[in-house]
Enzyme design. Structure first.
Site, PDB file in Angstrom:
ATOM      1  N   GLU A 520       0.816  -1.204   0.000  1.00 46.86           N
ATOM      2  CA  GLU A 520       0.000   0.000   0.000  1.00 46.86           C
ATOM      3  C   GLU A 520       0.857   1.264   0.000  1.00 46.86           C
ATOM      4  O   GLU A 520       0.475   2.275  -0.596  1.00 46.86           O
ATOM      5  CB  GLU A 520      -0.958  -0.003   1.182  1.00 46.86           C
ATOM      6  CG  GLU A 520      -2.004  -1.105   1.139  1.00 46.86           C
ATOM      7  CD  GLU A 520      -2.794  -1.143  -0.157  1.00 46.86           C
ATOM      8  OE1 GLU A 520      -2.959  -0.065  -0.793  1.00 46.86           O
ATOM      9  OE2 GLU A 520      -3.231  -2.229  -0.551  1.00 46.86           O
ATOM     10  N   HIS A 523       1.631   2.391  -3.421  1.00 47.56           N
ATOM     11  CA  HIS A 523       0.625   3.305  -3.960  1.00 47.56           C
ATOM     12  C   HIS A 523       0.838   4.718  -3.419  1.00 47.56           C
ATOM     13  O   HIS A 523       0.693   5.712  -4.139  1.00 47.56           O
ATOM     14  CB  HIS A 523      -0.780   2.848  -3.563  1.00 47.56           C
ATOM     15  CG  HIS A 523      -1.287   1.666  -4.326  1.00 47.56           C
ATOM     16  ND1 HIS A 523      -1.358   1.633  -5.702  1.00 47.56           N
ATOM     17  CD2 HIS A 523      -1.789   0.482  -3.895  1.00 47.56           C
ATOM     18  CE1 HIS A 523      -1.874   0.481  -6.084  1.00 47.56           C
ATOM     19  NE2 HIS A 523      -2.139  -0.241  -5.008  1.00 47.56           N
TER      20      HIS A 523
END
Length: 730
Positions: A520, A523
């Site tokens: 994550e 991202h």
């Protein structure tokens, strides 16, 4: 990912896009934490109808109606009231309508500045309100929030239809599009982005067909909101209550205490097992009681079907109608046309190529598990609820690896600070400063400011780590503020995880949870490192079959020897993870790849098949459709169901990934290839990080994505590294 207000619209009003690596997601609701008052309250008081203030009072106190005074326009979570949202949305739509109408009424000939740039600057209030509300709705929901979401869905759908189906506005966009070759590359890219958005929305349809499109969009907006609500409700309603503690044999005392606390919080007696977002349930790897394992698995596999079964069939037919209206054979054909894959045939080619390899590997794993069942003195045939339990025994036998020996070396704070942030410093030269002065939406949320090596500030990052009631399952990244040179904004981004919060003591993570944290943040840096002028093509606003590439590439830094040595230390003694144990962890990293790949491919194929139907398809049985779709592609291996069955497949029916779940695999080709390239060219180094940042992460969708990749590695990616990474080749 939610991006600019335009990109939000292009995602058809679907405000949550899951972005976890499908074989690394951590998911939710094992623990409901106590929440303090926040922008979206979940207390009983928040469920009560609010007194309606006058319009003057609303505008005087509504902080959403003005730009936040906090650094980089970070939201003032501590000042937002739930009652602020509805009037702010109303005002945002009114202002956006006026701005769009001014563009239409401009008597000057359409040009790049007075049409395209003017549209790019429009909708600032609606963007701010939508990002704040829908981001918080995904992490802090309740019935009041869900009601407002349902009310907003058709209104927002109609608002975007009014823009994208407006013939006068499209005429101006088309005029600029026809003269786009006179523009520089970045401006031309934006014009093409807008033109394609209008064209794909139906701007060239007849007036009669535009009305049909409006109706279809309205119905789909309501159905996706309803689907999401049903899934969220299933976490609360479809649970397993265990009365006899003996049935929980195999769980640790801490795990049992957590289940007891969950039951108490829910007003129940005994032990409460809640479900995570996927078909597989992590608790199955530990439960010795086979009957309870079966009950947990069936509750997971059959959840939400009564409500979402009819929803899925209706959605699929409406998508088929919408695609036909736009001249496509199927919704899959429409969806993939503007992605890197371009055609469903290209998607099926890669899925069908991997399917037999994955199933063959899975059957080898199944044979090992069946032997383990026999060795345990049992004579039953392997069932889905047995896989995780006996697979863990095989893992221990093959690698002498007990996960309970591993988790003490993966303590949350150490993984975050000495693992993730350490690796990002080595790779990109960034440093991370806690910002306890910034308000957050939940006491567990951590706020940081991110700095470059030269000490210049990049943006704000929030981390929401723990599972709780009212939080969506899975893990994802999104933005409150998008980077933009045009608007002068710096990024404000967040990661949401769903790590079970222990009843007491430190948070000890599984390796999958560690990997998800790294994923994550991949991202996050994609959004943080953006250096693009226009918000509609900034940061993570790329095709879905590219956006997972940076995050997947970031995962493997979690097992880089230098990084591991810095964070994999016992939470009590500080001793580094023993070399032999670490060797087992790394060797076991590819264990179960047959299961993982088969499980993922089955879900990706289901998604494509649901969205490949024509307008005349007759479907009345969801389970039957699923079975036929899996059999068609040779992926119907009974012990391994799809990672998501249709009724709770939020990516496909509520998360903006319809006919797009394949993207995780597609981008994994890029990720594995890129990581292999870096590994052979210096590994964890500023040179590699800066090259990746400059050529990929900073570019958003402002340039041709394949050319950006070629600039980074000097060539197109191949599948060789992926097959090796997944253990599907010798």
């Amino acid at each position: 990912m939610r991006k600019s207000i335009l990109t939000t619209a292009i995602l058809a009003g679907l405000y949550l896009t899951g972005c976890s690596q499908p074989n690394q997601e951590t998911t939710n609701n094992q623990e409901a934490s106590t929440q303090e008052a926040s922008a979206l309250e979940t207390s009983s008081e928040a469920e009560k109808p609010a007194a309606q203030p006058s319009e003057g009072q609303v505008h005087a106190s509504n902080v959403l109606l003005k730009q936040s005074a906090l650094q980089y326009q970070a939201p003032e979570f501590d000042k937002i009231s739930f009652d602020d949202y509805a009037p702010a949305f109303t005002q945002g739509i009114i202002e956006h309508d006026k701005e769009i109408q001014a563009i239409i009424d401009n008597q000057a000939a359409a040009d790049f500045d007075n049409t395209i740039v003017a549209m790019e600057k429009s909708g600032s209030l609606l963007t701010r309100v939508a990002k704040t509300f829908f981001n918080l709705a995904s992490v802090n929901s309740n019935s009041q929030v869900q009601t407002l979401e349902a009310e907003l869905a058709p209104k927002l759908s109609a608002h975007w239809d009014n823009i994208f189906l407006n013939p006068e506005l499209f005429a101006r966009v088309e005029s600029v599009y026809k003269s786009r070759d006179s523009l520089n590359a970045e401006d031309k890219r934006l014009v093409e982005f807008y033109y394609l958005a209008f064209e794909r929305a139906g701007a060239k349809l007849s007036d009669t067909d535009k009305e049909k499109m409006r109706d279809l969009n309205g119905q789909l907006a309501s159905l996706t909101t309803e689907f999401s609500k049903n899934v969220l409700d299933s976490f609360k309603n479809e649970v397993i209550i265990v009365k006899d503690k003996a049935e929980l044999d195999g769980l640790s005392d801490t795990e049992i205490a957590t289940l007891a606390q969950a039951a108490k919080d829910a007003g129940q007696e005994g032990y409460l097992i809640t479900l995570v977002n996927t078909t597989r349930q992590p608790i199955l790897s530990s439960l010795n009681n086979r009957a309870l394992r079966e009950k947990v698995w069936k509750t997971s596999a059959e959840r939400a079907m009564a409500l979402n079964g009819p929803n899925i069939i209706k959605q699929s037919h409406l998508h088929a109608e919408k695609a036909a209206l736009l001249g496509y054979d199927s919704w899959a054909a429409y969806t993939v046309a503007d992605q890197m894959a371009k055609t469903p045939a290209a998607v099926y080619e890669i899925l069908d190529d991997l399917a037999p390899k994955a199933v063959a590997k899975a059957k080898q794993e199944a044979a090992d598990i069946q032997s383990q069942i026999k060795a345990s003195g049992k004579d039953f045939e392997l069932a889905p609820w047995d896989w995780a339990y006996y697979s863990e025994k095989v893992r221990k036998a093959k690698y002498d690896l007990d996960q309970s020996q591993v988790t003490p070396y993966f303590e949350f704070n150490r993984v975050l600070n000495d693992g993730l942030f350490f690796a990002m410093d080595k790779l990109y030269g960034i440093t991370v400063k806690p910002r306890k002065d910034l308000p957050v939406w939940n006491p567990d949320v951590l706020a940081y400011e991110i700095f470059n090596k030269d000490k210049s500030s990049i943006g704000i990052f929030y981390l929401d780590p723990y599972a709780r009631e009212g939080k969506n399952g899975g893990a994802w990244m999104d933005e409150f503020v998008t980077q933009s040179g045009l608007l002068g904004t710096k990024p404000v981004v967040y990661n949401a995880l769903n790590i079970p919060k222990p009843a007491s003591g430190p948070t000890l993570m599984t390796y999958d949870e560690v990997s998800t944290m790294f994923h994550e943040f991949g991202h996050a840096v994609h959004g943080l490192f953006s250096q693009v002028k226009y918000p509609s093509v900034a940061g993570t606003a790329t095709p879905r079959d590219f956006v997972e590439f940076p995050s997947q590439a970031n995962e493997d830094w979690s097992i880089d020897p230098q990084v591991l040595a810095n964070y994999a230390k016992h939470y009590q003694t500080g001793e580094p993870i023993p070399a032999e144990l670490l060797k087992k962890v790394l060797a076991a990293n590819k264990f179960g790849q047959g299961f993982d790949t088969t499980e993922y491919l089955a879900a990706a194929i289901l998604d494509m098949e649901w969205h490949s139907i024509g307008v005349d398809a007759k479907i009345d049985d969801v389970a039957k459709f699923e079975q036929q779709a899996l059999a068609k592609h040779g992926i119907d291996f009974a012990p391994i169901p799809p990672r998501y069955k249709s009724a709770y497949f939020s990516h496909a029916f509520a998360g903006g990934y319809s006919a797009g779940y394949y993207a995780y695999l597609w981008t994994e080709v890029f990720a594995a290839d890129a990581f292999d390239y870096m590994s052979h060219n210096g590994g964890l180094s500023l040179e590699n990080g800066n090259k990746f940042r400059d050529n990929v992460l900073s570019k958003g969708n402002s340039e041709d994505l394949m050319q950006d990749y070629i600039k980074f590695t000097g060539r197109k990616p191949t599948v060789d590294a992926l097959l090796k990474h997944r253990g599907l080749t010798e």
